[in-house]
Design an enzyme around this catalytic site. Structure first.
Site, PDB file in Angstrom:
ATOM      1  N   THR A 158       0.791  -1.441   0.053  1.00 24.22           N
ATOM      2  CA  THR A 158       0.172  -0.284   0.619  1.00 24.22           C
ATOM      3  C   THR A 158       0.702   1.450  -0.165  1.00 24.22           C
ATOM      4  O   THR A 158       2.103   1.350   0.762  1.00 24.22           O
ATOM      5  CB  THR A 158      -1.176   0.029   1.217  1.00 24.22           C
ATOM      6  OG1 THR A 158      -1.335   1.599   1.332  1.00 24.22           O
ATOM      7  CG2 THR A 158      -0.440  -0.387   2.420  1.00 24.22           C
TER       8      THR A 158
ATOM      9  N   TYR B 132      -1.694  -0.077  10.480  1.00 29.02           N
ATOM     10  CA  TYR B 132      -1.859  -0.378   9.291  1.00 29.02           C
ATOM     11  C   TYR B 132      -1.061   0.166   8.671  1.00 29.02           C
ATOM     12  O   TYR B 132      -0.399  -1.105   7.861  1.00 29.02           O
ATOM     13  CB  TYR B 132      -3.647   0.558   8.315  1.00 29.02           C
ATOM     14  CG  TYR B 132      -3.517  -0.675   7.492  1.00 29.02           C
ATOM     15  CD1 TYR B 132      -3.656  -1.656   7.343  1.00 29.02           C
ATOM     16  CD2 TYR B 132      -3.408   0.478   6.049  1.00 29.02           C
ATOM     17  CE1 TYR B 132      -3.895  -1.635   5.644  1.00 29.02           C
ATOM     18  CE2 TYR B 132      -3.289   0.528   4.834  1.00 29.02           C
ATOM     19  CZ  TYR B 132      -3.835  -0.534   4.650  1.00 29.02           C
ATOM     20  OH  TYR B 132      -3.895  -1.493   3.181  1.00 29.02           O
TER      21      TYR B 132
HETATM   22  N1  LIG Z   1      -8.471  -1.633  -1.311  1.00 27.69           N
HETATM   23  C1  LIG Z   1      -7.521  -0.475  -0.790  1.00 27.69           C
HETATM   24  O1  LIG Z   1      -7.666   1.020  -1.620  1.00 27.69           O
HETATM   25  C2  LIG Z   1      -6.229  -0.689  -1.003  1.00 27.69           C
HETATM   26  C3  LIG Z   1      -5.453  -0.383  -1.783  1.00 27.69           C
HETATM   27  C4  LIG Z   1      -4.113  -0.539  -0.927  1.00 27.69           C
HETATM   28  C5  LIG Z   1      -3.900  -1.747  -0.463  1.00 27.69           C
HETATM   29  N2  LIG Z   1      -5.256  -2.991  -0.086  1.00 27.69           N
HETATM   30  C6  LIG Z   1      -4.733  -4.527   0.115  1.00 27.69           C
HETATM   31  O2  LIG Z   1      -5.159  -4.640  -0.254  1.00 27.69           O
HETATM   32  C7  LIG Z   1      -5.710  -5.917  -0.448  1.00 27.69           C
HETATM   33  C8  LIG Z   1      -7.241  -6.110  -0.310  1.00 27.69           C
HETATM   34  O3  LIG Z   1      -7.654  -5.434   0.072  1.00 27.69           O
HETATM   35  P1  LIG Z   1      -9.214  -4.828   0.175  1.00 27.69           P
HETATM   36  O4  LIG Z   1      -9.995  -4.011  -0.370  1.00 27.69           O
HETATM   37  O5  LIG Z   1      -9.710  -6.304  -0.980  1.00 27.69           O
HETATM   38  O6  LIG Z   1     -10.032  -5.397   1.377  1.00 27.69           O
HETATM   39  P2  LIG Z   1     -11.102  -6.844   1.802  1.00 27.69           P
HETATM   40  O7  LIG Z   1     -11.503  -6.582   3.243  1.00 27.69           O
HETATM   41  O8  LIG Z   1     -12.199  -6.527   0.781  1.00 27.69           O
HETATM   42  O9  LIG Z   1     -10.307  -7.762   1.316  1.00 27.69           O
HETATM   43  C9  LIG Z   1      -9.432  -8.900   2.316  1.00 27.69           C
HETATM   44  C10 LIG Z   1      -9.655 -10.249   2.546  1.00 27.69           C
HETATM   45  O10 LIG Z   1      -9.158 -10.889   3.365  1.00 27.69           O
HETATM   46  C11 LIG Z   1      -9.765 -11.859   4.071  1.00 27.69           C
HETATM   47  N3  LIG Z   1      -9.197 -12.619   5.449  1.00 27.69           N
HETATM   48  C12 LIG Z   1      -8.723 -11.404   5.714  1.00 27.69           C
HETATM   49  N4  LIG Z   1      -8.031 -11.686   7.302  1.00 27.69           N
HETATM   50  C13 LIG Z   1      -7.677 -13.175   6.950  1.00 27.69           C
HETATM   51  C14 LIG Z   1      -7.135 -14.244   7.441  1.00 27.69           C
HETATM   52  N5  LIG Z   1      -6.158 -14.182   8.491  1.00 27.69           N
HETATM   53  N6  LIG Z   1      -7.333 -15.257   7.346  1.00 27.69           N
HETATM   54  C15 LIG Z   1      -7.732 -15.673   5.289  1.00 27.69           C
HETATM   55  N7  LIG Z   1      -8.284 -14.113   4.555  1.00 27.69           N
HETATM   56  C16 LIG Z   1      -8.239 -13.210   5.908  1.00 27.69           C
HETATM   57  C17 LIG Z   1     -11.509 -11.341   4.459  1.00 27.69           C
HETATM   58  O11 LIG Z   1     -11.545 -12.321   4.600  1.00 27.69           O
HETATM   59  C18 LIG Z   1     -11.309 -10.408   2.984  1.00 27.69           C
HETATM   60  O12 LIG Z   1     -11.761 -11.518   1.711  1.00 27.69           O
HETATM   61  C19 LIG Z   1      -5.163  -5.639   1.878  1.00 27.69           C
HETATM   62  O13 LIG Z   1      -4.357  -6.286   1.762  1.00 27.69           O
HETATM   63  C20 LIG Z   1      -5.313  -4.255   1.616  1.00 27.69           C
HETATM   64  O14 LIG Z   1      -4.556  -3.993   2.386  1.00 27.69           O
HETATM   65  C21 LIG Z   1      -5.967  -2.228  -0.713  1.00 27.69           C
END
Ligand SMILES: NC(=O)c1ccc[n+]([C@@H]2O[C@H](COP(=O)([O-])OP(=O)(O)OC[C@H]3O[C@@H](n4cnc5c(N)ncnc54)[C@H](O)[C@@H]3O)[C@@H](O)[C@H]2O)c1
Length: 325
Positions: A120, A144
């Protein structure tokens, strides 16, 4: 390698992970989703099996890896709420750092050598200057961002010690929905600007609060670099293929290199929805830099990755179509 190499996708029932699964399937890979469904949705898993499990559960990870024999891992599973990470840092370090360590040890023990990791822009904190290049200082300003940077450091150490080949993809602001309408953004609670603005328009949520309109930007609101989730998904598959010929730990910014202000995003939502976004102006939020814009030149060059859907109109139109489904 079989005709359809299996890729283990942790967090593949979530927003970005589900879009990556679709991109993998389109390019001839077989995604296997590993998700505990704490924030994910079973209905978003459409391109391969769902294995319910927690990345911290080594026995479960071992069983799923032994059953599916993945060629590589895409690691999305994490907690992602900045505010919650400030209030409850232990929850974030346990899941995002200890969980990632559990996954890395499982990969090492099962000789899985390729990893694409969701990182991120929050790893940079408040940058000295924009656009931000990959070698800018890492100075996260919340647990985070620190948890993601710590995970990157662990990955680099595993790469040095055990031959792991890894790409950490540092996303800026993920937005939009699958242009095919099959999946979209479904965070609960929702914390992202575009879905919140749409919920305000349709009355599915409260009026939007803009956190500050007195920043040193042309219209006073914060500027961010929005990247379409389908472009992100495409970058993940490119990074996976690129790792075939790469070594060590690598990092790439994923953004457009262009910023849009909160007001410009609201204008785009109003154009697509044909209605005003009910909103009020609140105080600035602690730790919000005025401007975060990527320099994506490295991903453009090394991964031959050029975003094709990340103009604001396409982002908002696909998000609106998903919101109105
Ligand atoms: N959405 C954004 O703008 C953004 C920006 C930068 C980075 N990210 C990164 O991208 C990734 C996905 O983000 P997102 O927006 O899709 O989030 P999200 O919450 O939709 O998806 C995360 C998924 O991980 C699963 N999860 C969490 N902890 C877990 C565990 N211990 N074991 C198994 N599954 C687990 C959740 O159930 C969920 O399905 C994350 O790592 C986040 O840090 C997202």
């Amino acid at each position: 390698m079989s005709l359809a190499p299996t890729i283990l996708v942790t967090g593949g029932a979530g927003y970005v992970g589900a879009h990556a699964c679709k991109a993998l399937a389109v390019r001839g890979y077989s995604p296997v989703v590993f998700d505990n469904l704490v924030h994910g949705h079973e209905g978003a898993v459409k391109w391969g099996p769902l294995e319910i499990g927690d990345i911290a559960d080594r026995a479960r990870l071992d069983a799923v890896i032994a059953a599916h024999r993945p060629a590589a891992v895409m690691h999305f599973a994490a907690f992602t709420y900045v505010g919650e990470s400030v209030a409850d840092p232990g929850k974030y370090y346990r899941n995002n750092v200890a969980g990632t360590l559990s996954l890395l040890e499982a990969m090492r023990d099962h000789h899985i050598e390729r990893l694409v990791f969701s990182s991120t822009a929050a790893t940079y904190g408040t940058p000295d200057s924009v656009p931000i290049t990959e070698d800018a200082a890492k100075a996260p300003i919340n647990p985070y961002g620190q948890s993601k940077w710590t995970a990157e450091c662990m990955i680099a150490d595993f790469a040095a010690a055990h031959g792991l080949r890894a790409a950490a993809l540092r996303y800026f602001n993920a937005a939009g929905a699958d242009p095919g309408g099959e999946i979209g953004e479904l965070h609960e609670p929702e914390a992202h600007l575009i879905p919140l603005a749409m919920q305000a328009v349709t009355g599915d949520g409260p009026p939007l609060t803009l956190f500050g309109d007195d920043y040193p930007t042309p219209d006073g609101t914060c500027i961010r670099d929005y990247i379409h989730v389908a472009d992100l998904a495409d970058a993940h598959v490119r990074a996976l293929d690129w790792l075939d010929g790469a070594s060590g730990a690598n990092a790439f910014n994923l953004g457009t290199g262009h910023g849009a202000s909160v007001r410009q995003v609201l204008d785009a939502v109003e154009r697509v929805a044909g209605k005003p976004v009910p909103h009020s102006i609140g105080p600035r939020r602690a730790g919000d830099p005025a401007e975060l814009v990527s320099d994506p030149a490295k991903a453009n060059r090394e991964l031959s990755w050029v975003p094709s859907m990340s103009d604001l109109e396409t982002i908002v139109a696909t998000a609106w179509a998903w919101h109105r489904r």
